[in-house]
Design a protein around this motif. Sequence first.
Motif, PDB file in Angstrom:
ATOM      1  N   ALA A  36       0.731  -1.326   0.126  1.00  0.00           N
ATOM      2  CA  ALA A  36       0.017  -0.044   0.114  1.00  0.00           C
ATOM      3  C   ALA A  36       1.004   1.222  -0.024  1.00  0.00           C
ATOM      4  CB  ALA A  36      -1.109  -0.055   1.226  1.00  0.00           C
ATOM      5  N   PRO A  37       1.813   1.501   0.887  1.00  0.00           N
ATOM      6  CA  PRO A  37       2.584   2.699   0.684  1.00  0.00           C
ATOM      7  C   PRO A  37       3.216   3.046  -0.653  1.00  0.00           C
ATOM      8  CG  PRO A  37       3.165   1.343   2.894  1.00  0.00           C
ATOM      9  CD  PRO A  37       2.392   0.597   1.906  1.00  0.00           C
ATOM     10  N   PHE A  39       1.934   2.400  -3.529  1.00  0.00           N
ATOM     11  CA  PHE A  39       0.961   3.054  -4.231  1.00  0.00           C
ATOM     12  C   PHE A  39       0.480   4.464  -3.573  1.00  0.00           C
ATOM     13  CE2 PHE A  39       0.370  -1.449  -5.461  1.00  0.00           C
ATOM     14  CZ  PHE A  39       0.686  -1.098  -6.788  1.00  0.00           C
ATOM     15  N   LEU A  40       0.429   4.704  -2.524  1.00  0.00           N
ATOM     16  CA  LEU A  40       0.083   5.865  -1.786  1.00  0.00           C
ATOM     17  C   LEU A  40       1.068   6.853  -1.723  1.00  0.00           C
ATOM     18  CD1 LEU A  40      -2.282   4.303   0.890  1.00  0.00           C
ATOM     19  CD2 LEU A  40      -2.915   5.136  -1.407  1.00  0.00           C
ATOM     20  N   GLY A  41       2.287   6.534  -2.159  1.00  0.00           N
ATOM     21  CA  GLY A  41       3.513   7.413  -1.953  1.00  0.00           C
ATOM     22  C   GLY A  41       4.207   7.508  -0.767  1.00  0.00           C
ATOM     23  N   GLY A  42       3.922   6.586   0.108  1.00  0.00           N
ATOM     24  CA  GLY A  42       4.523   6.687   1.697  1.00  0.00           C
ATOM     25  C   GLY A  42       5.778   6.197   1.687  1.00  0.00           C
TER      26      GLY A  42
END
Length: 87
Positions: A36-37, A39-42
Amino acid sequence: MRDKTQANSSGPGDGLVRIGAIVFFVGAVATLVTVAPLFLGGDPFPPLAYAVCMLMGVGFLIAGAGVLKGIAVQRRQARSAAGSSVT
């Protein structure tokens, strides 16, 4: 035939299949959380988090072992039943 099949009976290997499904699910959740990070830019998680994702494969192998164990026991039972009915 009614006495041969039971609706809620657990056969050999069923426990392994259940454990494998749980381990697989934990690995799948870990994969979603780890990816998830990205794709979310984290910030990405440490490499140890990616190692937890390998539980998906481990769970699949455990469940497969349970299925094979159940097959083996059923084959043994069928052979012994066929051998004892021949007289």
